[in-house]
Write an enzyme that holds these catalytic residues in place. Sequence first.
Site, short mmCIF file in Angstrom:
data_model
loop_
_atom_site.label_atom_id
_atom_site.label_comp_id
_atom_site.label_asym_id
_atom_site.label_seq_id
_atom_site.Cartn_x
_atom_site.Cartn_y
_atom_site.Cartn_z
N ASP A 72 -9.03 4.89 -12.48
CA ASP A 72 -7.62 5.04 -12.16
C ASP A 72 -7.38 4.45 -10.78
O ASP A 72 -7.73 5.05 -9.76
CB ASP A 72 -7.22 6.52 -12.19
N TYR A 163 8.95 -0.16 -6.74
CA TYR A 163 8.23 -1.22 -7.44
C TYR A 163 8.51 -2.59 -6.83
O TYR A 163 7.59 -3.34 -6.49
CB TYR A 163 8.61 -1.21 -8.92
N LYS A 167 5.93 -5.13 -4.75
CA LYS A 167 5.63 -6.49 -5.17
C LYS A 167 5.96 -7.50 -4.06
O LYS A 167 5.28 -8.53 -3.94
CB LYS A 167 6.40 -6.83 -6.45
#
Length: 278
Positions: A72, A163, A167
């Site tokens: 993970d 998110y 990025k």
Amino acid sequence: MSVAGNDRFRRRFGPWALITGASAGLGAEFARQLAARGLDLVLVARSVERLRKVADEVEVTHGVTTRTLSVDLSRPAFLPTLADATDDLDLGLLVSNAGGDGLRPFFHVPLDEVDGMLHLNTRSHVLLARHVGGRILDAGRAGGLLLVASTAGLQPTPLIANYSSSKAYLIHFAQALRWETRGTGLRVVVSLPGPTETPGLVESSGIDLTKLPAPMKPGPVVERALRALEVDRPVDIPGATNRAMAFLGRRLLPMRWTTALWGFLMQRIAPPFDGDVR
């Protein structure tokens, strides 16, 4: 690619490649296309069953050797486990593809999910690049780091604020790292896919892909990314529509307009939001 082209690719980036997020979607497609080029593969993801399915497929189809590793990457202490499982291998390529998303307002996302995504989308890439890239540089050999970001990182994107920001970090990190390693045998390339028809995207976010402009299939996205690695293209954006939208957002519109445009688009495709604002 021709047999000679596959041989050149394997000599340059083989014999082993490590792929994260390899159990489905882009990661599984990277496994297929790299196996077709003759590379042996370390496949990393959480799901043992899905990893084994991908491993069996590429072994039977292409005759390569695989090693699967259930880790993970959103957990802080993953690296020692991964290092112990791969230190006996001659790694020439890292495809750092694992990432998470979730289409919800930031204050609707539980804190542990916010933290886990930040670990997965930034810290895991950095630690893997440091470990695999460091081994390649120490060996004085050729090799590559292919980091998979997203067109969402090119502008502030509402409803995926964490998110898209993670990025953006990855895009900047890859390009800075590329400058630092110029003149060595290590190539650093960042791929920026737009919306892509993968199971993970639909499962994790509930996005209705039919409402997005020109979603792509995994095959062409991976093919372009590997081609970018071959020709040493620093940043690759697959898809003419994605490249046009990136140009529009970065070159022609003020940031506040771009943010508003993407907020409108994301709102159109978002599922109903559950839970209280926190």
